[in-house]
Scaffold this motif. Structure first.
Motif, PDB file in Angstrom:
ATOM      1  N   GLN A 108       0.823  -1.213   0.000  1.00 13.68           N
ATOM      2  CA  GLN A 108       0.000   0.000   0.000  1.00 13.68           C
ATOM      3  C   GLN A 108       0.860   1.267   0.000  1.00 13.68           C
ATOM      4  OE1 GLN A 108      -3.224  -0.087   2.848  1.00 13.68           O
ATOM      5  NE2 GLN A 108      -3.596  -2.275   2.513  1.00 13.68           N
ATOM      6  N   GLY A 109       1.903   1.270  -0.833  1.00 12.31           N
ATOM      7  CA  GLY A 109       2.761   2.435  -0.973  1.00 12.31           C
ATOM      8  C   GLY A 109       4.016   2.400  -0.120  1.00 12.31           C
ATOM      9  N   PHE A 110       4.066   1.528   0.881  1.00 11.90           N
ATOM     10  CA  PHE A 110       5.261   1.366   1.713  1.00 11.90           C
ATOM     11  C   PHE A 110       6.147   0.277   1.101  1.00 11.90           C
ATOM     12  CE2 PHE A 110       1.985   2.836   4.731  1.00 11.90           C
ATOM     13  CZ  PHE A 110       2.618   3.975   5.225  1.00 11.90           C
ATOM     14  N   ARG A 111       7.415   0.561   0.913  1.00 15.17           N
ATOM     15  CA  ARG A 111       8.296  -0.389   0.236  1.00 15.17           C
ATOM     16  C   ARG A 111       8.573  -1.622   1.100  1.00 15.17           C
ATOM     17  NH1 ARG A 111      12.717   2.636  -3.608  1.00 15.17           N
ATOM     18  NH2 ARG A 111      11.266   4.121  -4.560  1.00 15.17           N
ATOM     19  N   ILE A 112       8.539  -2.773   0.452  1.00 18.29           N
ATOM     20  CA  ILE A 112       8.928  -4.026   1.106  1.00 18.29           C
ATOM     21  C   ILE A 112      10.401  -4.254   0.786  1.00 18.29           C
ATOM     22  CG2 ILE A 112       8.577  -6.518   1.199  1.00 18.29           C
ATOM     23  CD1 ILE A 112       5.652  -6.031   0.439  1.00 18.29           C
ATOM     24  N   LEU A 113      11.201  -4.356   1.817  1.00 21.33           N
ATOM     25  CA  LEU A 113      12.651  -4.459   1.657  1.00 21.33           C
ATOM     26  C   LEU A 113      13.144  -5.806   2.138  1.00 21.33           C
ATOM     27  CD1 LEU A 113      15.263  -2.860   0.936  1.00 21.33           C
ATOM     28  CD2 LEU A 113      15.415  -2.248   3.355  1.00 21.33           C
ATOM     29  N   GLY A 114      13.742  -6.559   1.231  1.00 25.99           N
ATOM     30  CA  GLY A 114      14.379  -7.800   1.616  1.00 25.99           C
ATOM     31  C   GLY A 114      15.779  -7.534   2.127  1.00 25.99           C
ATOM     32  N   THR A 115      16.091  -8.037   3.299  1.00 28.19           N
ATOM     33  CA  THR A 115      17.410  -7.812   3.907  1.00 28.19           C
ATOM     34  C   THR A 115      17.624  -8.885   4.969  1.00 28.19           C
ATOM     35  OG1 THR A 115      18.813  -6.159   4.986  1.00 28.19           O
ATOM     36  CG2 THR A 115      16.489  -6.159   5.598  1.00 28.19           C
ATOM     37  N   ASP A 116      18.590  -8.682   5.856  1.00 28.22           N
ATOM     38  CA  ASP A 116      18.752  -9.587   6.993  1.00 28.22           C
ATOM     39  C   ASP A 116      18.838  -8.752   8.274  1.00 28.22           C
ATOM     40  OD1 ASP A 116      21.387  -8.640   7.153  1.00 28.22           O
ATOM     41  OD2 ASP A 116      22.160 -10.298   5.952  1.00 28.22           O
ATOM     42  N   SER A 117      19.015  -9.415   9.397  1.00 22.91           N
ATOM     43  CA  SER A 117      18.953  -8.723  10.686  1.00 22.91           C
ATOM     44  C   SER A 117      20.086  -7.714  10.872  1.00 22.91           C
ATOM     45  CB  SER A 117      18.972  -9.732  11.839  1.00 22.91           C
ATOM     46  OG  SER A 117      20.135 -10.542  11.770  1.00 22.91           O
ATOM     47  N   SER A 118      21.130  -7.785  10.043  1.00 23.03           N
ATOM     48  CA  SER A 118      22.205  -6.796  10.156  1.00 23.03           C
ATOM     49  C   SER A 118      21.716  -5.387   9.803  1.00 23.03           C
ATOM     50  CB  SER A 118      23.387  -7.183   9.254  1.00 23.03           C
ATOM     51  OG  SER A 118      22.994  -7.217   7.886  1.00 23.03           O
ATOM     52  N   LEU A 125      18.423   0.149  15.057  1.00 22.01           N
ATOM     53  CA  LEU A 125      16.977   0.119  15.223  1.00 22.01           C
ATOM     54  C   LEU A 125      16.596  -0.794  16.380  1.00 22.01           C
ATOM     55  CD1 LEU A 125      15.979  -0.218  11.463  1.00 22.01           C
ATOM     56  CD2 LEU A 125      15.979   1.870  12.842  1.00 22.01           C
ATOM     57  N   GLN A 126      15.535  -0.414  17.076  1.00 21.24           N
ATOM     58  CA  GLN A 126      15.030  -1.208  18.189  1.00 21.24           C
ATOM     59  C   GLN A 126      13.633  -1.722  17.850  1.00 21.24           C
ATOM     60  OE1 GLN A 126      16.886  -1.851  20.934  1.00 21.24           O
ATOM     61  NE2 GLN A 126      18.561  -0.641  20.053  1.00 21.24           N
ATOM     62  N   LEU A 127      13.322  -2.903  18.334  1.00 20.81           N
ATOM     63  CA  LEU A 127      11.989  -3.469  18.139  1.00 20.81           C
ATOM     64  C   LEU A 127      11.080  -3.053  19.288  1.00 20.81           C
ATOM     65  CD1 LEU A 127      13.136  -6.946  16.914  1.00 20.81           C
ATOM     66  CD2 LEU A 127      11.473  -5.544  15.693  1.00 20.81           C
ATOM     67  N   LEU A 141       7.533  -4.525  10.638  1.00 24.64           N
ATOM     68  CA  LEU A 141       7.004  -3.264  10.139  1.00 24.64           C
ATOM     69  C   LEU A 141       7.712  -2.068  10.759  1.00 24.64           C
ATOM     70  CD1 LEU A 141       3.156  -3.973  10.340  1.00 24.64           C
ATOM     71  CD2 LEU A 141       4.763  -4.553   8.509  1.00 24.64           C
ATOM     72  N   GLY A 142       7.943  -1.054   9.941  1.00 21.53           N
ATOM     73  CA  GLY A 142       8.403   0.212  10.468  1.00 21.53           C
ATOM     74  C   GLY A 142       7.305   0.870  11.292  1.00 21.53           C
ATOM     75  N   TYR A 143       7.702   1.776  12.166  1.00 22.48           N
ATOM     76  CA  TYR A 143       6.751   2.411  13.084  1.00 22.48           C
ATOM     77  C   TYR A 143       5.595   3.071  12.340  1.00 22.48           C
ATOM     78  CZ  TYR A 143       4.913   5.868  16.373  1.00 22.48           C
ATOM     79  OH  TYR A 143       4.079   6.640  17.152  1.00 22.48           O
ATOM     80  N   GLU A 144       5.896   3.824  11.289  1.00 22.50           N
ATOM     81  CA  GLU A 144       4.868   4.563  10.566  1.00 22.50           C
ATOM     82  C   GLU A 144       3.928   3.625   9.818  1.00 22.50           C
ATOM     83  OE1 GLU A 144       2.584   7.667   9.217  1.00 22.50           O
ATOM     84  OE2 GLU A 144       4.104   7.631  10.801  1.00 22.50           O
ATOM     85  N   VAL A 145       4.451   2.514   9.300  1.00 23.28           N
ATOM     86  CA  VAL A 145       3.608   1.541   8.607  1.00 23.28           C
ATOM     87  C   VAL A 145       2.574   0.967   9.574  1.00 23.28           C
ATOM     88  CG1 VAL A 145       3.566  -0.567   7.243  1.00 23.28           C
ATOM     89  CG2 VAL A 145       5.538   0.962   7.096  1.00 23.28           C
ATOM     90  N   ALA A 146       3.046   0.524  10.745  1.00 22.27           N
ATOM     91  CA  ALA A 146       2.143  -0.061  11.731  1.00 22.27           C
ATOM     92  C   ALA A 146       1.114   0.957  12.217  1.00 22.27           C
ATOM     93  CB  ALA A 146       2.955  -0.606  12.915  1.00 22.27           C
ATOM     94  N   ALA A 182      10.508   0.285  16.821  1.00 24.56           N
ATOM     95  CA  ALA A 182      10.289   1.528  17.565  1.00 24.56           C
ATOM     96  C   ALA A 182      10.539   2.704  16.626  1.00 24.56           C
ATOM     97  CB  ALA A 182      11.221   1.592  18.768  1.00 24.56           C
ATOM     98  N   GLU A 183       9.935   3.838  16.923  1.00 27.45           N
ATOM     99  CA  GLU A 183      10.076   5.015  16.064  1.00 27.45           C
ATOM    100  C   GLU A 183      11.534   5.466  16.041  1.00 27.45           C
ATOM    101  OE1 GLU A 183       7.791   9.261  15.262  1.00 27.45           O
ATOM    102  OE2 GLU A 183       7.731   8.349  17.251  1.00 27.45           O
ATOM    103  N   SER A 184      12.060   5.702  14.842  1.00 28.93           N
ATOM    104  CA  SER A 184      13.457   6.108  14.695  1.00 28.93           C
ATOM    105  C   SER A 184      13.603   7.450  13.979  1.00 28.93           C
ATOM    106  CB  SER A 184      14.228   5.045  13.898  1.00 28.93           C
ATOM    107  OG  SER A 184      13.717   4.951  12.574  1.00 28.93           O
TER     108      SER A 184
END
Length: 412
Positions: A108-118, A125-127, A141-146, A182-184
């Motif tokens: 829905q307009g928010f990019r899906i990014l494939g990556t790893d935990s690094s 970033l904090q969860l 999910l990023g803070y704004e997406v959620a 968490a919001e960054s």
């Protein structure tokens, strides 16, 4: 309080001339405030999103496009690179951390990014809840997406092909939300993170169901993810780009040249490309700032002319006030406050217009960079500047009113 009422009624009575002064002040203030707002916030976001990244590795093409896409997520990829080639770069002794990125889908307009935990380590970033997904089709999910979509742990989301919202949905392979960041205040707030193998499987599946007609497009945007970049069997797999952090400063001079000259990939420096971007933007911003100052000086001149003409038309009225016992200083205050009121009203209106314009700009897809309702020292400085201009513009008419002779005025 009576003097304020008198000043306000005078402004309303002379509305046509007062409105012009207010309009010019508001326009100049709005442009100047918008320039300061955009430049300060973009500079802050560029620093926030790129400070931990020394280099970006990607397909040959525009280095600025590679930076905009891989760090700021506001442009399209320059192409894909083989993950096996990227892994060789990641194993170099000068590399401390290598983060693979793969993009091509959106939610829905928010990019899906494939990556790893690094990726979380790179951006610190904090969860806020949940954890990093270890299985396929699990999303963080990023803070704004959620927040914007009202999502929580356990919810299902369906991605769509492409980097902008569309109808080509992957509805037979939904993602399960397993974590929320968490919001960054960085671009990560507007990303959906998943592992690379989820993206591979998604696009492999898309090839099977959509046929050969989409194959070229899928190859261009295909993304991959690695749970362990250095150990996973990734023969023939591709990623969009890779973010690099150096082990020591020595790599700054040696590493980019090595990549550009000895591989079929390109290395782009965020520091160099960001400086280049600001040099391009700076010309336009400087021109707008000059225009804003010209408009504000024109507004001050308009206030002066309006007050001076108003003084000449109201000389008899002011003389009557003096004859009825009003001290000279009251006349001085009336003229000064009228000039200050006009420019302050214009300045406040201009600040509101500037933030409304920033909101409209942010709504066009650069909300990661601009907080339209952020108020800072710029607004205070601009408001004080407006007050000072109004005071200067009203000074000569006020002195004239102060020194007006009652007898000579009434005898004419």
């Amino acid at each position: 309080m009576k003097i304020f009422r008198v000043v306000w009624r005078t402004i309303v009575y002379n509305f046509s001339s007062s409105a012009l002064c207010i309009f010019l002040t508001a326009l100049g203030t709005a442009i100047l405030c918008l320039v300061l707002l955009l430049s300060s916030q973009i500079d802050r976001q560029v620093h926030l999103n790129s400070k931990q990244i020394d280099l970006v590795i990607g397909a040959k093409g525009s280095p600025l496009q590679l930076i905009l896409n891989s760090i700021f997520h506001v442009d399209y990829p320059t192409g894909n690179i083989l993950l096996d080639d990227a892994r060789k770069i990641a194993q170099h002794p000068l590399v401390q951390l290598a983060v693979p990125l793969s993009m091509g889908d959106n939610y829905q307009g928010f990019r899906i990014l494939g990556t790893d935990s690094s990726f979380l380590d790179l951006y610190a970033l904090q969860l806020a809840s949940g954890g990093w997904g270890t299985g396929d089709f699990e999303a963080v999910l990023g803070y704004e997406v959620a927040r914007a979509k009202g999502l929580a742990i356990g919810d299902k989301i369906v991605g769509a092909h492409g980097l902008v919202a569309g109808n080509d949905l992957h509805d037979d392979h939904p993602y399960t939300v397993v974590g929320v960041l968490a919001e960054s205040h960085s671009v990560a707030d507007r990303l959906v993170l998943t592992n690379l193998s989820s993206v591979w499987h998604m696009h492999d599946h898309a090839h099977v169901h959509h046929g050969q007609g989409h194959e070229g497009d899928e190859n261009r945007h295909e993304e991959e993810e690695v749970h362990d970049l250095l150990r996973m069997d990734v023969q023939g797999k591709e990623i969009t780009s890779m973010l690099i952090r150096y082990k020591n400063p020595t790599a700054v001079a040696l590493f980019p040249r090595m990549v550009n000259q000895t591989t079929n990939m390109q290395a782009a420096s965020p520091a160099i490309e960001s400086a280049r971007l600001f040099s391009i933007m700076g010309i336009g911003l400087d021109a707008l700032a000059i225009l804003a100052w010209v408009l504000m000086l024109m507004a001050a001149a308009s206030v002066f002319v309006s007050l001076y003409n108003g003084f000449k038309n109201r000389k008899y009225e002011l003389a009557v006030m003096r004859s009825m016992g009003a001290p000279r200083v009251i006349l001085l205050k009336l003229m000064l406050m009228e000039g200050i009121f006009i420019t302050v009203i214009g300045a406040l209106l201009g600040i509101v217009l500037a933030h409304a314009a920033a909101f409209a700009i942010a709504a066009e897809g650069v909300g990661d960079f601009i907080n339209a309702w952020h108020f800072g020292i710029e607004e205070v400085v601009i408001g004080l500047t407006g007050l000072l201009l109004g005071l200067i513009a009203a000074l000569i008419p006020a002195v004239k009113a102060y020194s007006t002779s009652i007898s000579q005025t009434l005898l004419r």
